[in-house]
Motif scaffolding. Structure first.
Motif, PDB file in Angstrom:
ATOM      1  N   LEU A  94       0.844  -1.206   0.000  1.00 35.17           N
ATOM      2  CA  LEU A  94       0.000   0.000   0.000  1.00 35.17           C
ATOM      3  C   LEU A  94       0.876   1.251   0.000  1.00 35.17           C
ATOM      4  O   LEU A  94       0.623   2.222  -0.720  1.00 35.17           O
ATOM      5  N   MET A  95       1.935   1.203   0.796  1.00 34.54           N
ATOM      6  CA  MET A  95       2.844   2.367   0.820  1.00 34.54           C
ATOM      7  C   MET A  95       3.435   2.613  -0.565  1.00 34.54           C
ATOM      8  O   MET A  95       3.573   3.755  -0.999  1.00 34.54           O
ATOM      9  N   ARG A  96       3.763   1.514  -1.276  1.00 33.70           N
ATOM     10  CA  ARG A  96       4.325   1.687  -2.629  1.00 33.70           C
ATOM     11  C   ARG A  96       3.287   2.279  -3.566  1.00 33.70           C
ATOM     12  O   ARG A  96       3.601   3.064  -4.444  1.00 33.70           O
ATOM     13  N   GLU A  97       2.021   1.887  -3.373  1.00 33.20           N
ATOM     14  CA  GLU A  97       0.979   2.429  -4.256  1.00 33.20           C
ATOM     15  C   GLU A  97       0.736   3.913  -3.991  1.00 33.20           C
ATOM     16  O   GLU A  97       0.575   4.700  -4.894  1.00 33.20           O
ATOM     17  N   VAL A  98       0.706   4.266  -2.716  1.00 36.05           N
ATOM     18  CA  VAL A  98       0.372   5.667  -2.387  1.00 36.05           C
ATOM     19  C   VAL A  98       1.585   6.581  -2.547  1.00 36.05           C
ATOM     20  O   VAL A  98       1.482   7.687  -3.034  1.00 36.05           O
ATOM     21  N   ARG A  99       2.728   6.101  -2.102  1.00 36.33           N
ATOM     22  CA  ARG A  99       3.961   6.908  -2.040  1.00 36.33           C
ATOM     23  C   ARG A  99       3.725   8.187  -1.216  1.00 36.33           C
ATOM     24  O   ARG A  99       3.678   9.304  -1.739  1.00 36.33           O
ATOM     25  N   TYR A 100       3.588   7.963   0.074  1.00 35.99           N
ATOM     26  CA  TYR A 100       3.392   9.090   1.003  1.00 35.99           C
ATOM     27  C   TYR A 100       4.621   9.984   0.998  1.00 35.99           C
ATOM     28  O   TYR A 100       5.746   9.522   0.871  1.00 35.99           O
ATOM     29  N   ASP A 101       4.393  11.274   1.224  1.00 35.43           N
ATOM     30  CA  ASP A 101       5.517  12.199   1.367  1.00 35.43           C
ATOM     31  C   ASP A 101       6.145  12.084   2.750  1.00 35.43           C
ATOM     32  O   ASP A 101       7.306  12.406   2.957  1.00 35.43           O
ATOM     33  N   HIS A 102       5.310  11.641   3.704  1.00 34.27           N
ATOM     34  CA  HIS A 102       5.805  11.574   5.072  1.00 34.27           C
ATOM     35  C   HIS A 102       4.949  10.576   5.852  1.00 34.27           C
ATOM     36  O   HIS A 102       3.772  10.406   5.526  1.00 34.27           O
ATOM     37  N   ALA A 103       5.527   9.922   6.859  1.00 40.25           N
ATOM     38  CA  ALA A 103       4.708   9.003   7.670  1.00 40.25           C
ATOM     39  C   ALA A 103       5.199   8.976   9.109  1.00 40.25           C
ATOM     40  O   ALA A 103       6.385   9.178   9.383  1.00 40.25           O
ATOM     41  N   TYR A 104       4.257   8.767  10.034  1.00 40.96           N
ATOM     42  CA  TYR A 104       4.582   8.514  11.439  1.00 40.96           C
ATOM     43  C   TYR A 104       4.334   7.031  11.647  1.00 40.96           C
ATOM     44  O   TYR A 104       3.221   6.548  11.408  1.00 40.96           O
ATOM     45  N   MET A 105       5.365   6.306  12.097  1.00 41.25           N
ATOM     46  CA  MET A 105       5.287   4.843  12.095  1.00 41.25           C
ATOM     47  C   MET A 105       5.528   4.302  13.500  1.00 41.25           C
ATOM     48  O   MET A 105       6.456   4.749  14.179  1.00 41.25           O
ATOM     49  N   PHE A 106       4.697   3.386  13.925  1.00 39.86           N
ATOM     50  CA  PHE A 106       4.742   2.923  15.309  1.00 39.86           C
ATOM     51  C   PHE A 106       4.665   1.411  15.385  1.00 39.86           C
ATOM     52  O   PHE A 106       4.031   0.763  14.560  1.00 39.86           O
ATOM     53  N   LYS A 107       5.256   0.880  16.465  1.00 42.02           N
ATOM     54  CA  LYS A 107       5.117  -0.535  16.806  1.00 42.02           C
ATOM     55  C   LYS A 107       3.869  -0.633  17.671  1.00 42.02           C
ATOM     56  O   LYS A 107       3.705   0.194  18.577  1.00 42.02           O
ATOM     57  N   TYR A 108       3.020  -1.594  17.408  1.00 42.46           N
ATOM     58  CA  TYR A 108       1.802  -1.704  18.213  1.00 42.46           C
ATOM     59  C   TYR A 108       2.149  -1.899  19.695  1.00 42.46           C
ATOM     60  O   TYR A 108       3.004  -2.697  20.048  1.00 42.46           O
ATOM     61  N   SER A 109       1.446  -1.137  20.524  1.00 40.89           N
ATOM     62  CA  SER A 109       1.644  -1.283  21.963  1.00 40.89           C
ATOM     63  C   SER A 109       0.258  -1.385  22.617  1.00 40.89           C
ATOM     64  O   SER A 109      -0.606  -0.546  22.388  1.00 40.89           O
ATOM     65  N   GLU A 110       0.053  -2.468  23.338  1.00 44.91           N
ATOM     66  CA  GLU A 110      -1.281  -2.718  23.909  1.00 44.91           C
ATOM     67  C   GLU A 110      -1.609  -1.682  24.977  1.00 44.91           C
ATOM     68  O   GLU A 110      -0.796  -1.386  25.829  1.00 44.91           O
ATOM     69  N   ARG A 111      -2.806  -1.116  24.905  1.00 47.00           N
ATOM     70  CA  ARG A 111      -3.225  -0.103  25.873  1.00 47.00           C
ATOM     71  C   ARG A 111      -4.412  -0.616  26.671  1.00 47.00           C
ATOM     72  O   ARG A 111      -5.396  -1.118  26.100  1.00 47.00           O
ATOM     73  N   PRO A 112      -4.317  -0.491  27.996  1.00 44.21           N
ATOM     74  CA  PRO A 112      -5.392  -0.972  28.865  1.00 44.21           C
ATOM     75  C   PRO A 112      -6.742  -0.367  28.477  1.00 44.21           C
ATOM     76  O   PRO A 112      -6.798   0.752  27.947  1.00 44.21           O
ATOM     77  N   GLN A 113      -7.797  -1.095  28.719  1.00 46.58           N
ATOM     78  CA  GLN A 113      -9.188  -0.684  28.466  1.00 46.58           C
ATOM     79  C   GLN A 113      -9.639  -0.839  27.023  1.00 46.58           C
ATOM     80  O   GLN A 113     -10.818  -0.958  26.751  1.00 46.58           O
ATOM     81  N   THR A 114      -8.692  -0.802  26.069  1.00 41.36           N
ATOM     82  CA  THR A 114      -9.111  -0.845  24.666  1.00 41.36           C
ATOM     83  C   THR A 114      -9.713  -2.209  24.337  1.00 41.36           C
ATOM     84  O   THR A 114      -9.455  -3.208  25.024  1.00 41.36           O
ATOM     85  N   TYR A 115     -10.476  -2.257  23.250  1.00 41.30           N
ATOM     86  CA  TYR A 115     -11.066  -3.524  22.802  1.00 41.30           C
ATOM     87  C   TYR A 115      -9.947  -4.538  22.533  1.00 41.30           C
ATOM     88  O   TYR A 115     -10.050  -5.711  22.901  1.00 41.30           O
ATOM     89  N   ALA A 116      -8.875  -4.075  21.890  1.00 43.22           N
ATOM     90  CA  ALA A 116      -7.776  -4.996  21.567  1.00 43.22           C
ATOM     91  C   ALA A 116      -7.179  -5.606  22.830  1.00 43.22           C
ATOM     92  O   ALA A 116      -6.872  -6.799  22.869  1.00 43.22           O
ATOM     93  N   ALA A 117      -7.030  -4.801  23.871  1.00 43.30           N
ATOM     94  CA  ALA A 117      -6.448  -5.321  25.126  1.00 43.30           C
ATOM     95  C   ALA A 117      -7.388  -6.341  25.755  1.00 43.30           C
ATOM     96  O   ALA A 117      -6.949  -7.334  26.347  1.00 43.30           O
ATOM     97  N   ARG A 118      -8.686  -6.103  25.604  1.00 46.10           N
ATOM     98  CA  ARG A 118      -9.648  -6.992  26.269  1.00 46.10           C
ATOM     99  C   ARG A 118      -9.923  -8.249  25.460  1.00 46.10           C
ATOM    100  O   ARG A 118     -10.098  -9.311  26.015  1.00 46.10           O
TER     101      ARG A 118
END
Ligand code: 5AD
Ligand code: SF4
Length: 506
Positions: free
Chosen positions: A368-392
């Motif tokens: 997807l990144m190759r298709e869009v070719r963003y000018d800039h991106a903020y990139m993160f490693k997933y970090s589990e956060r309490p209370q969220t649906y993903a954490a539960r």
């Protein structure tokens, strides 16, 4: 919410505190006397801001509330009687940084025999509430993002309970609070660009995100107060506003006689002054309408730049993230944006290693990144956060070393794209709004193109706040290097077409 460079922490320079003593006599007349001034006395407050742009804007509100109650603001921590940390809870490492900082401040408080008052504000205060007091016994006030008007009372209470006192806490969230009547103190005061908060909270409930828990439900600020704040900024000589909200393009203000969508708001803000550039952050793809894209197309001072977080390139993962669009829908939106607004620049946020992410799904993010070719991106490693649906409900099952490797692949690809995109700029002429001296040399200026690319060029006689036509001569992956041609105005630049795709002069 769009991070500032690295979302986790702002440098102290970036969040410059405005030095201020007690107000003028006129300001004194306006001050609401509620008895807490006693606690203020001649106390100086030092505010340190972590996290996103919204927190920078909120620190301005906090400063304004405290100034009105008789506190002074200082940018020197050693002079401060009260230290407030405006915190971020978006990822585990953001909280870790704040805990480390609290550890350092503990030593400072001990050195001053407990006389230094300490407050934790913002998202981490909201998330941890009283728990924060158990973990951090040095904290005197804990204040959530919707309770800043209550700060003078809370400081007064905490002060009167000293030395062995209990902390004062207000973490109530409010669907009504938009601080619409508060004129924030400008921390981002290079005097050129300012943040204007237009909505608060988020109703989206992306499964990985703690924001709906720390900032509560969405509420939109009345349109008239936004327009008058922007008009005031124009009068003070500001040249750029960034409209802020967690999910800014879901803005919708209604009252008995008005109903204003985000596209209409941006259009109206852009009509306040033709010399004021308008940006916004952060938008959600589901709310990026044709009407909004047409405002970008039709209004010359609405920047040709959209931060449009995709988060992931695989539809199944997007579904698990509850992003409400597919890969194909997102790509169609990018295409539509480029069709309506030629030359539009896109940036994004991407998360690597979300729950259940298979290797092929990670590859889909890269493709997807190759298709869009963003000018800039903020990139993160997933970090589990309490209370969220993903954490539960979901398992954080991608091993850390795999997350890290995937993140590095994403960053490596983005760096290549950023470099290539910058190389394509060589020879073009851009209208650059000068923000100030470049980081490396006082002899050079730093500014941004309409498409939000940073440009450095020789100072000559140009000044902060000038619009300058600059020919791009060279670049790195993060910065364009250019030669100034002449001073211009935004109206003039719009008439003569700000980007000229001519090749570089030999
Ligand atoms: N882990 C990693 N990144 C996250 N973000 C939000 N929550 C998390 C999380 N739990 C990222 C998203 C969002 C940006 C502000 O932070 O990409 O757009
Ligand atoms: Fe978080 Fe999603 Fe809301 Fe953005 S839109 S603040 S990622 S819940």
């Amino acid at each position: 919410m769009e991070p500032i460079e690295d979302l986790d922490v702002l440098s102290e320079d970036e969040v410059r505190q405005r030095e201020a003593g007690a107000g003028s006599d006129d300001e004194d007349l306006d001050r609401v006397e509620h008895g807490y001034e006693e606690a203020a006395g001649a106390k100086q407050v030092y505010i340190e801001t972590y996290g996103c742009q919204m927190n920078v804007a909120d620190s301005g509100v906090v400063a304004s509330v405290l100034e009105d109650s008789g506190y002074g603001l200082t940018q020197d921590q050693d002079e401060a009687d009260v230290v407030l940390l405006n915190t971020c809870a978006i990822r585990e490492n953001a909280e870790q940084k704040i805990r480390t900082r609290l550890g350092m401040l503990r030593a400072e408080k001990e050195k001053r025999d407990g006389e230094l008052m300490m407050g934790v504000l913002g998202c981490m205060a909201e998330r941890l509430r009283e728990k924060l007091l158990e973990q951090e016994d040095l904290v005197d006030v804990v204040v959530g993002p919707d309770a800043y008007r209550d700060l003078p009372r809370l400081l007064y209470e905490a002060d009167s309970r000293k030395p062995s006192g209990q902390a004062a806490v207000n973490v109530e969230l409010s669907k009504q609070e938009t601080y619409e009547d508060i004129q924030p103190v400008r921390y981002d005061s290079n005097g050129v660009s300012a943040y204007v908060s237009i909505m608060r909270g988020c109703d989206n409930m992306c499964t990985f995100c703690v924001v709906p828990f720390t900032r509560g439900r969405e509420s939109s600020r009345p349109v008239t107060t936004i327009l008058s704040e922007v008009a005031q900024l124009a009068e003070e000589g500001y040249k750029e506003v960034t409209l802020l909200g967690q999910n800014v393009n879901s803005y919708h203000y209604t009252d008995d006689d008005t109903s204003v969508t985000f596209a209409e708001l941006v259009d109206r803000v852009s009509r306040v002054s033709p010399e004021m550039r308008v940006r916004y952050s952060t938008s959600h793809p589901k709310d990026c309408t044709d009407a909004l894209l047409k405002v970008h197309r039709d209004r010359p001072n609405v920047c040709n730049y959209i931060h449009l977080p995709v988060q992931h390139g695989n539809t199944e993962v997007l579904d698990r993230m509850r992003r409400t669009y597919t890969r194909e829908e997102y790509l169609a939106l990018i295409e539509r944006g480029r069709e309506l607004c030629p030359g539009v620049s896109f940036s994004t946020d991407i998360i690597a290693g979300f729950c259940g992410e298979a290797e092929e799904q990670h590859q889909d993010t890269l493709s997807l990144m190759r298709e869009v070719r963003y000018d800039h991106a903020y990139m993160f490693k997933y970090s589990e956060r309490p209370q969220t649906y993903a954490a539960r409900k979901l398992e954080d099952d991608v091993p850390d070393d795999v997350k890290q490797r995937r993140l590095e692949e994403i960053i490596g690809l983005q760096n290549r794209h950023s470099k290539e995109s910058n190389e394509e700029e060589i020879g073009r002429i851009h209208t650059v709004l000068v923000e100030g001296a470049s980081k490396k040399s006082d002899e050079q200026l730093f500014g941004r193109t309409d498409t939000n690319k940073g440009v450095v060029f020789d100072r000559e006689d140009y000044e902060q706040g000038d619009y300058v036509k600059v020919r791009i001569e060279d670049c790195t992956s993060s910065t364009l290097l250019g030669t100034a041609l002449e001073k211009t105005t935004l109206e003039e630049a719009a008439r003569t077409d700000s980007i000229t795709a001519a090749p570089a002069a030999a």
